[in-house]
Design a protein around this motif. Sequence first.
Motif, short mmCIF file in Angstrom:
data_model
loop_
_atom_site.label_atom_id
_atom_site.label_comp_id
_atom_site.label_asym_id
_atom_site.label_seq_id
_atom_site.Cartn_x
_atom_site.Cartn_y
_atom_site.Cartn_z
N UNK A 76 0.83 -1.21 0.00
CA UNK A 76 0.00 0.00 0.00
C UNK A 76 0.87 1.27 0.00
N UNK A 77 1.88 1.26 -0.84
CA UNK A 77 2.69 2.46 -1.01
C UNK A 77 3.79 2.66 0.01
N UNK A 78 3.89 1.76 0.99
CA UNK A 78 4.94 1.86 2.00
C UNK A 78 5.85 0.63 1.95
N UNK A 79 7.10 0.82 2.35
CA UNK A 79 8.07 -0.27 2.36
C UNK A 79 8.22 -0.83 3.78
N UNK A 80 8.41 -2.15 3.84
CA UNK A 80 8.64 -2.83 5.12
C UNK A 80 9.79 -3.82 4.90
N UNK A 81 10.65 -3.97 5.91
CA UNK A 81 11.76 -4.91 5.77
C UNK A 81 12.42 -5.23 7.09
N UNK A 82 13.26 -6.26 7.08
CA UNK A 82 13.95 -6.72 8.29
C UNK A 82 15.43 -6.36 8.21
#
Length: 200
Positions: A76-82
């Motif tokens: 949804x237009x945002x980045x997520x990561x570990x």
Amino acid sequence: MDKGLLIVLSGPSGVGKGTVCTALRKRKPELIYSISATTRRPRDGEVDGVNYFFKEKEQFLTMIQNNELLEWAEYVGNYYGTPIQFVEDTINAGDDIILEIDVQGALKVKETFPEAVYIFLVPPSIDELKNRIEGRGTETADIIKHRLSMAQEEIELLKHYDYAVVNDKIENACSKIESIIVAEHCKRFRFIENKTKEEV
């Protein structure tokens, strides 16, 4: 100092990963929860470095380019990561860290961190999984059908994991995961690895 473990917990949507992870951390407060990086704005009460590592988009893209993430995705237009650094610092300090993630993310992590402990949370049955998803009351019939179809595909990927834990009752699932963690610390290769470091 013995190294800690990276425990990767995943499974199909609706299987109860978040619920089991929360219960497990209450039983084992020393277990560190992997903190994700994200480009979305903090919500009220969220703290940087506690709930998420909040990043600007340019910072996140730089982390991707520099291979500083075990896995990442755009939603949804945002980045997520570990972030790799947080995970490595934790296990090098001798602490265990748990990463709750979807199946696709777990397989990405395995590419760069094969020595982690991979646990697949399995529903008691597809019918029970359907009941749990319907019980949320937040999805339409089409979405539920899609989630169940995806779940069956994801269960086929169980062969890539070290352990399978059926989430019939939360306390039972937590007990099994705790036993896995104890057993993993007793693995021969970890013992030899740690002893070799002591000798050096």
